[in-house]
Design an enzyme around this catalytic site. Sequence first.
Site, mmCIF file in Angstrom:
data_model
loop_
_atom_site.group_PDB
_atom_site.id
_atom_site.type_symbol
_atom_site.label_atom_id
_atom_site.label_comp_id
_atom_site.label_asym_id
_atom_site.label_seq_id
_atom_site.Cartn_x
_atom_site.Cartn_y
_atom_site.Cartn_z
ATOM 1 N N HIS A 208 13.057 -9.654 44.350
ATOM 2 C CA HIS A 208 11.829 -9.696 45.974
ATOM 3 C C HIS A 208 12.896 -11.475 46.085
ATOM 4 C CE1 HIS A 208 7.521 -8.046 44.745
ATOM 5 N NE2 HIS A 208 8.719 -7.199 44.176
ATOM 6 N N ASP B 70 14.589 -3.754 41.600
ATOM 7 C CA ASP B 70 13.149 -3.296 41.601
ATOM 8 C C ASP B 70 13.045 -2.349 42.865
ATOM 9 O OD1 ASP B 70 10.030 -3.158 42.455
ATOM 10 O OD2 ASP B 70 10.133 -5.064 42.768
ATOM 11 N N ASP C 112 10.505 2.602 47.818
ATOM 12 C CA ASP C 112 9.845 1.094 48.790
ATOM 13 C C ASP C 112 11.168 0.008 48.111
ATOM 14 O OD1 ASP C 112 7.399 1.164 47.228
ATOM 15 O OD2 ASP C 112 6.985 0.040 48.421
ATOM 16 N N HIS D 68 9.610 3.857 42.158
ATOM 17 C CA HIS D 68 9.125 3.882 43.513
ATOM 18 C C HIS D 68 10.824 4.164 44.613
ATOM 19 C CE1 HIS D 68 9.401 -0.315 44.183
ATOM 20 N NE2 HIS D 68 9.102 -0.928 42.810
ATOM 21 N N GLU E 255 4.635 0.430 46.564
ATOM 22 C CA GLU E 255 4.194 0.293 45.671
ATOM 23 C C GLU E 255 4.398 -0.682 45.786
ATOM 24 O OE1 GLU E 255 4.705 -2.459 42.284
ATOM 25 O OE2 GLU E 255 6.266 -2.019 44.039
ATOM 26 N N GLU E 256 5.037 -1.356 46.393
ATOM 27 C CA GLU E 256 5.337 -2.823 47.238
ATOM 28 C C GLU E 256 3.866 -3.070 47.841
ATOM 29 O OE1 GLU E 256 6.656 -5.042 45.863
ATOM 30 O OE2 GLU E 256 8.773 -3.995 45.200
HETATM 31 C C1 LIG Z 1 8.187 -10.341 39.089
HETATM 32 C C2 LIG Z 1 9.005 -10.295 37.699
HETATM 33 C C3 LIG Z 1 9.429 -11.043 36.980
HETATM 34 C C4 LIG Z 1 10.844 -11.220 36.020
HETATM 35 C C5 LIG Z 1 10.027 -11.847 34.981
HETATM 36 C C6 LIG Z 1 11.515 -11.770 33.589
HETATM 37 C C7 LIG Z 1 11.663 -10.525 32.567
HETATM 38 C C8 LIG Z 1 11.915 -9.305 33.458
HETATM 39 C C9 LIG Z 1 11.475 -8.494 33.257
HETATM 40 C C10 LIG Z 1 11.193 -7.544 33.572
HETATM 41 C C11 LIG Z 1 10.795 -6.611 35.005
HETATM 42 C C12 LIG Z 1 9.744 -7.574 35.606
HETATM 43 C C13 LIG Z 1 9.194 -6.321 36.847
HETATM 44 C C14 LIG Z 1 8.082 -5.904 38.075
HETATM 45 C C15 LIG Z 1 7.830 -4.974 39.034
HETATM 46 C C16 LIG Z 1 7.577 -6.015 40.067
HETATM 47 C C17 LIG Z 1 7.140 -4.869 41.290
HETATM 48 C C18 LIG Z 1 5.942 -5.465 41.696
HETATM 49 O O1 LIG Z 1 6.771 -6.139 42.684
HETATM 50 N N1 LIG Z 1 5.395 -4.864 42.079
HETATM 51 C C19 LIG Z 1 4.414 -6.299 43.129
HETATM 52 C C20 LIG Z 1 3.262 -5.147 43.469
HETATM 53 C C21 LIG Z 1 2.215 -5.967 44.110
HETATM 54 C C22 LIG Z 1 0.866 -6.797 43.962
HETATM 55 C C23 LIG Z 1 0.753 -7.170 44.679
HETATM 56 C C24 LIG Z 1 0.513 -7.628 46.018
HETATM 57 O O2 LIG Z 1 -0.400 -8.902 47.236
HETATM 58 C C25 LIG Z 1 1.522 -6.541 46.875
HETATM 59 C C26 LIG Z 1 2.379 -5.796 46.376
HETATM 60 C C27 LIG Z 1 3.905 -7.052 43.275
HETATM 61 O O3 LIG Z 1 4.219 -8.427 43.795
HETATM 62 O O4 LIG Z 1 3.611 -7.087 41.862
HETATM 63 ZN ZN ZN Z 2 9.135 -2.417 41.819
HETATM 64 ZN ZN ZN Z 3 8.500 -5.267 43.818
#
Ligand SMILES: CCCCCCCC/C=C\CCCCCCCC(=O)N[C@@H](Cc1ccc(O)cc1)C(=O)O
Ligand code: ZN
Ligand code: ZN
Length: 478
Positions: free
Chosen positions: A438, A131, A100, A98, A165-166
């Site tokens: 984030h 991200d 954004d 994504h 996505e966010e």
């Molecule tokens: C969240 C980070 C955890 C880090 C853990 C350490 C290991 C890192 C390994 C992998 C990377 C983790 C990738 C995480 C991707 C997250 C994508 C994201 O930020 N998605 C949003 C979607 C969302 C969900 C709910 C909402 O109210 C709004 C947006 C998220 O917050 O999950």
């Molecule tokens: Zn992401």
């Molecule tokens: Zn994110």
Amino acid sequence: MGLLSSAGTGKIVRIVGKMDGAKYRDILEENLLESARELRLGRRFTFQQDNDPKHKAKSFPTVFSSSKVKHELVANYSHLFWVQGSRPELQPYMLLAHTDVVPASEDDAWEVPPFSGDEKDGFIYGRGTMDDKGSVMGILAALEYILMKGYTPQRGFYIGLGHDEEVHGLNGAVNIVRLLKERGVKLLFVLDEGSAILDGILKGLDGPAALIATSEKGATVLKLSVSMPPSHASMPPRETTIGILAAAVKRLEENPMKRLFGLGPEGGMFEHLAHKFRFPLNFVMSNLWLFAPLIARIMERNETTNAFVRTTTAVTMFNAGVKENVIASYAEAFVNMRIHSAQTLKEVLECVESTVGDPRVKIEVVYGFDPLPISPYDETSFGFQIIKKTVLDMFPSMIVAPGMCIANTDSRHFKDLSSSIYRFTPAIYKPGDAQRFHGINERTSRENYEGMVQFFFRLFQNCDIKKLPESHTSVHEL
Ligand SMILES: CCCCCCCC/C=C\CCCCCCCC(=O)N[C@@H](Cc1ccc(O)cc1)C(=O)O
Ligand SMILES: [Zn+2]
Ligand SMILES: [Zn+2]
């Protein structure tokens, strides 16, 4: 085959190893440098905000001029690419990323301004570098490269780049899914962000481990609110809206959801990793049926590992009051919860209601969904095994295990198109990196970015085998 490596100061990538001649090398080097610059530009790398069709054509000229690639905009800002394979009978797969990002403030203590894209000590800093612009650029750069080499993929594949996505992907990913469904597409597997190579993040584990997430947590956002008539601050009621609501959210923080460690996909993940833990953890991890409660108590002490243990509770917003001498008539708080695979949204809501335990606090579900199904990861699972092989091609001694995504990704919208959804980027994360998601000082190392390009370049080729060899053959020997 070696592809990319770090070069001297001021250069992001240089081509080494088996390349097809100086011509390609020069063009590719220029192109990848351009890609890296685009990544560094952070905020400016948004296809849609530039609204300049020449912009992407300039960054990835071959992608946008190849007769093998069909590109379309979805919901104005998302991108769907179809890369035609030479063997239409092979089922296509799909890569997701994504464009954004979440906001970043110059007022927070960033080491470099969050949208400068500046490079410091071998790291490119900026919102989105982890991200998820690193994946966007990695996928497109790898595609550019493979097309430039004249390689024709046998298995067709899609690339979906969402723009929201966010904020749940409701315009981007959801519309891409709608289009693919209308066209009758079924995907062999889907690969998105959501897990990575962890090095030193899981305490006691010797060496890095590539965790290919086979599922992701469910999620809900709850709005808690309290209302009462406003009044003069000189004659306060015994309890105010703010006090009642603050007490409710404090109860939620002080009473975390129950420990469920070992009852979801994280159980399989730790069992796979068990032999890589130091004694006595290796013994303990191999016997989760007995030791899961003990491990859970250790893991919950750390914010990152706690996320594997339970449904998490994060109070993210609190709004109340209009003037300092008026008793607030209304207070509201938002609670963001990520639901462990062994729990349902319904169970979580019941638990929150009982913990809040105050009828004056209104609880509304802003949105919510159950944890995602677990994708297969046995020897016959094409997607898992090909991703694993690609990791092992790059890092032959890496331990590769199924993992769990503790956050959420666009891939959750694709569950009707494929039962094999994986979340993994080949970036290596070390202690402290989890907080950059984030957070402040989000950054990607040169090596991680280059590895990303190399990973997708290899993946495109690895996906061209028709089917996996019979079981008991190590996929690494393919
Ligand atoms: C969240 C980070 C955890 C880090 C853990 C350490 C290991 C890192 C390994 C992998 C990377 C983790 C990738 C995480 C991707 C997250 C994508 C994201 O930020 N998605 C949003 C979607 C969302 C969900 C709910 C909402 O109210 C709004 C947006 C998220 O917050 O999950
Ligand atoms: Zn992401
Ligand atoms: Zn994110």
